[in-house]
Design a protein around this motif. Structure first.
Motif, PDB file in Angstrom:
ATOM      1  N   UNK A   1      17.806  -8.427 -34.104  1.00 44.27           N
ATOM      2  CA  UNK A   1      18.743  -9.547 -34.282  1.00 44.27           C
ATOM      3  C   UNK A   1      18.396 -10.364 -35.522  1.00 44.27           C
ATOM      4  N   UNK A   2      17.114 -10.637 -35.724  1.00 49.34           N
ATOM      5  CA  UNK A   2      16.692 -11.422 -36.884  1.00 49.34           C
ATOM      6  C   UNK A   2      16.965 -10.665 -38.178  1.00 49.34           C
ATOM      7  N   UNK A   3      16.771  -9.349 -38.145  1.00 44.83           N
ATOM      8  CA  UNK A   3      17.074  -8.537 -39.323  1.00 44.83           C
ATOM      9  C   UNK A   3      18.570  -8.609 -39.632  1.00 44.83           C
ATOM     10  N   UNK A   4      19.394  -8.473 -38.606  1.00 44.54           N
ATOM     11  CA  UNK A   4      20.850  -8.562 -38.799  1.00 44.54           C
ATOM     12  C   UNK A   4      21.254  -9.941 -39.309  1.00 44.54           C
ATOM     13  N   UNK A   5      20.607 -10.962 -38.786  1.00 42.13           N
ATOM     14  CA  UNK A   5      20.886 -12.328 -39.221  1.00 42.13           C
ATOM     15  C   UNK A   5      20.597 -12.484 -40.710  1.00 42.13           C
ATOM     16  N   UNK A   6      19.474 -11.937 -41.161  1.00 42.17           N
ATOM     17  CA  UNK A   6      19.125 -11.993 -42.581  1.00 42.17           C
ATOM     18  C   UNK A   6      20.113 -11.224 -43.438  1.00 42.17           C
ATOM     19  N   UNK A   7      20.522 -10.058 -42.964  1.00 40.24           N
ATOM     20  CA  UNK A   7      21.501  -9.269 -43.714  1.00 40.24           C
ATOM     21  C   UNK A   7      22.842  -9.988 -43.791  1.00 40.24           C
ATOM     22  N   UNK A   8      23.252 -10.607 -42.691  1.00 39.89           N
ATOM     23  CA  UNK A   8      24.513 -11.346 -42.685  1.00 39.89           C
ATOM     24  C   UNK A   8      24.448 -12.514 -43.663  1.00 39.89           C
ATOM     25  N   UNK A   9      23.328 -13.211 -43.667  1.00 41.28           N
ATOM     26  CA  UNK A   9      23.180 -14.334 -44.597  1.00 41.28           C
ATOM     27  C   UNK A   9      23.260 -13.840 -46.031  1.00 41.28           C
ATOM     28  N   UNK A  10      22.542 -12.772 -46.336  1.00 44.36           N
ATOM     29  CA  UNK A  10      22.555 -12.232 -47.696  1.00 44.36           C
ATOM     30  C   UNK A  10      23.943 -11.779 -48.116  1.00 44.36           C
ATOM     31  N   UNK A  11      24.640 -11.097 -47.217  1.00 47.29           N
ATOM     32  CA  UNK A  11      25.987 -10.628 -47.517  1.00 47.29           C
ATOM     33  C   UNK A  11      26.948 -11.802 -47.706  1.00 47.29           C
TER      34      UNK A  11
END
Length: 174
Positions: free
Chosen positions: A114-124
């Motif tokens: 979840x934290x990895x996805x959160x970081x990817x979403x923020x970056x995107x």
């Protein structure tokens, strides 16, 4: 602060809030991992749970009453049966502890994802915000350039327009 900066700041705030909410679950899972590894590979410092201790006490009393009723409480069978009961209860408790540790590790693993996805979403999202802002600036600059080119084209046509009006008015050159 530009609208792109405000939008990115909001994305960052949401990302940090997600980290704050998810970090405890990740930490618990990560903390359980060494104990789970020891439990599987050996070296785990097993301590009976309060439930196992209670089961052993009540089961031991029931066993001794049962043996006493048959006149076997003082026989060699009593320690054997008590040892067998203890082994069964502790083995079951040990398996349950491993399952609980695995559950904690699964919570941590899920939260890591979840934290990895959160970081990817923020970056995107942040990247898209700045791409869109850049495209908007480029479009505005292109429109300004076209407007300026149109102005210069119009200025270039003024002498010809004046000459045409002069001729239409009956004037001649030369």
């Amino acid at each position: 602060m530009s609208s792109a900066d405000r939008a990115t700041a909001l994305q960052r705030e949401m990302y940090e809030k997600g980290l704050e909410l998810g970090q405890p679950f990740y930490d618990v899972g990560l903390g359980a991992l060494p104990d789970l590894e020891k439990a599987i590979r050996g070296g785990y410092d097993y301590k009976p749970s309060p439930i196992a201790e209670y089961s052993l006490q009540t089961g031991g009393r029931a066993l001794m009453r049962s043996l006493g009723a048959r006149g076997l409480a003082g026989s060699g069978l009593a320690p054997y049966k008590l040892g067998e009961l203890t082994s069964q209860i502790y083995a079951s408790d040990y398996d349950k502890q491993i399952a609980r540790l695995a559950g904690l590790v699964d919570i941590g693993r899920g939260q890591a994802s979840n934290l990895q996805n959160l970081g990817q979403q923020y970056g995107t999202s942040a990247g898209n915000i700045y791409i869109n802002a850049g495209q908007d600036q480029a479009s505005a600059a292109l429109a300004a350039g076209r407007g300026q080119a149109s102005l210069y084209q119009g200025l270039g046509q003024i002498p010809m327009s004046l000459a045409s009006l002069y001729i239409q008015g009956g004037g001649t050159f030369g």
